[in-house]
Scaffold this motif. Structure first.
Motif, PDB file in Angstrom:
ATOM      1  N   ALA A   1       0.808  -1.304  -0.180  1.00 35.85           N
ATOM      2  CA  ALA A   1       0.014   0.208  -0.059  1.00 35.85           C
ATOM      3  C   ALA A   1       0.741   1.139  -0.138  1.00 35.85           C
ATOM      4  CB  ALA A   1      -0.721   0.127   1.203  1.00 35.85           C
ATOM      5  N   CYS A   2       0.585   2.254  -0.734  1.00 33.20           N
ATOM      6  CA  CYS A   2       1.355   3.600  -0.669  1.00 33.20           C
ATOM      7  C   CYS A   2       0.348   4.530  -0.481  1.00 33.20           C
ATOM      8  CB  CYS A   2       1.684   3.819  -2.220  1.00 33.20           C
ATOM      9  SG  CYS A   2       3.146   2.367  -2.776  1.00 33.20           S
ATOM     10  N   PRO A   3       0.441   5.044   0.943  1.00 35.60           N
ATOM     11  CA  PRO A   3      -0.543   6.226   1.387  1.00 35.60           C
ATOM     12  C   PRO A   3      -0.176   7.550   0.812  1.00 35.60           C
ATOM     13  CG  PRO A   3       0.998   5.284   3.224  1.00 35.60           C
ATOM     14  CD  PRO A   3       1.184   4.513   2.022  1.00 35.60           C
TER      15      PRO A   3
ATOM     16  N   ARG B   1       9.111  -0.811   4.704  1.00 35.54           N
ATOM     17  CA  ARG B   1       8.776   0.315   4.442  1.00 35.54           C
ATOM     18  C   ARG B   1       9.857   1.130   3.464  1.00 35.54           C
ATOM     19  NH1 ARG B   1      10.030   5.610   6.754  1.00 35.54           N
ATOM     20  NH2 ARG B   1       8.342   7.220   6.131  1.00 35.54           N
ATOM     21  N   TYR B   2       8.851   1.875   2.284  1.00 37.00           N
ATOM     22  CA  TYR B   2       9.897   2.352   1.446  1.00 37.00           C
ATOM     23  C   TYR B   2       9.648   3.948   1.390  1.00 37.00           C
ATOM     24  CZ  TYR B   2      10.359  -2.284  -0.143  1.00 37.00           C
ATOM     25  OH  TYR B   2      10.859  -3.492  -0.074  1.00 37.00           O
ATOM     26  N   ALA B   3      10.447   4.772   1.564  1.00 39.19           N
ATOM     27  CA  ALA B   3      10.434   6.241   1.455  1.00 39.19           C
ATOM     28  C   ALA B   3      11.459   6.823   0.745  1.00 39.19           C
ATOM     29  CB  ALA B   3      10.475   6.608   2.935  1.00 39.19           C
TER      30      ALA B   3
ATOM     31  N   SER C   1       5.859   7.291   0.310  1.00 37.65           N
ATOM     32  CA  SER C   1       5.820   6.348   1.088  1.00 37.65           C
ATOM     33  C   SER C   1       5.026   5.083   0.752  1.00 37.65           C
ATOM     34  CB  SER C   1       5.349   6.607   2.559  1.00 37.65           C
ATOM     35  OG  SER C   1       5.571   5.692   3.464  1.00 37.65           O
ATOM     36  N   CYS C   2       5.580   3.905   0.805  1.00 41.91           N
ATOM     37  CA  CYS C   2       5.125   2.556   0.645  1.00 41.91           C
ATOM     38  C   CYS C   2       5.225   1.643   1.923  1.00 41.91           C
ATOM     39  CB  CYS C   2       5.190   2.108  -0.751  1.00 41.91           C
ATOM     40  SG  CYS C   2       4.640   2.864  -1.959  1.00 41.91           S
TER      41      CYS C   2
END
Length: 80
Positions: free
Chosen positions: A53-55, A78-80, A59-60
């Motif tokens: 999910a990518c809010p 977490r990917y930012a 950020s994902c």
């Protein structure tokens, strides 16, 4: 798969790597897919990501599980 725009999507899963299974993250740039480096827990014999999910556009979060020391554990990246 999660898309934050027409030119930015992420898909997650896993791939076989010898006798283990590793996490897989790919990013769509509007033209083609590319592999994004993703960590795997130390000592894991199997790691996979099952959802993303990518809010926001910066950020994902990906979720899945890994197997180590005869137990299954939750995996969150977490990917930012």
């Amino acid at each position: 798969m999660a898309c934050v725009s027409e030119t930015s999507c992420y898909a997650v899963g896993s791939y076989p790597a010898g006798t283990t299974e590793k996490t897989l993250v790919e990013q769509w740039n509007g033209t083609s897919w590319s592999i994004v480096t993703s960590p795997n827990p130390n000592g894991a014999t199997r790691s996979s990501l099952n959802g993303v999910a990518c809010p926001s556009t910066t950020s994902c979060h990906a979720v899945g599980n890994y197997f180590a020391n005869a137990g299954d554990y939750t995996l969150i990246e977490r990917y930012a």
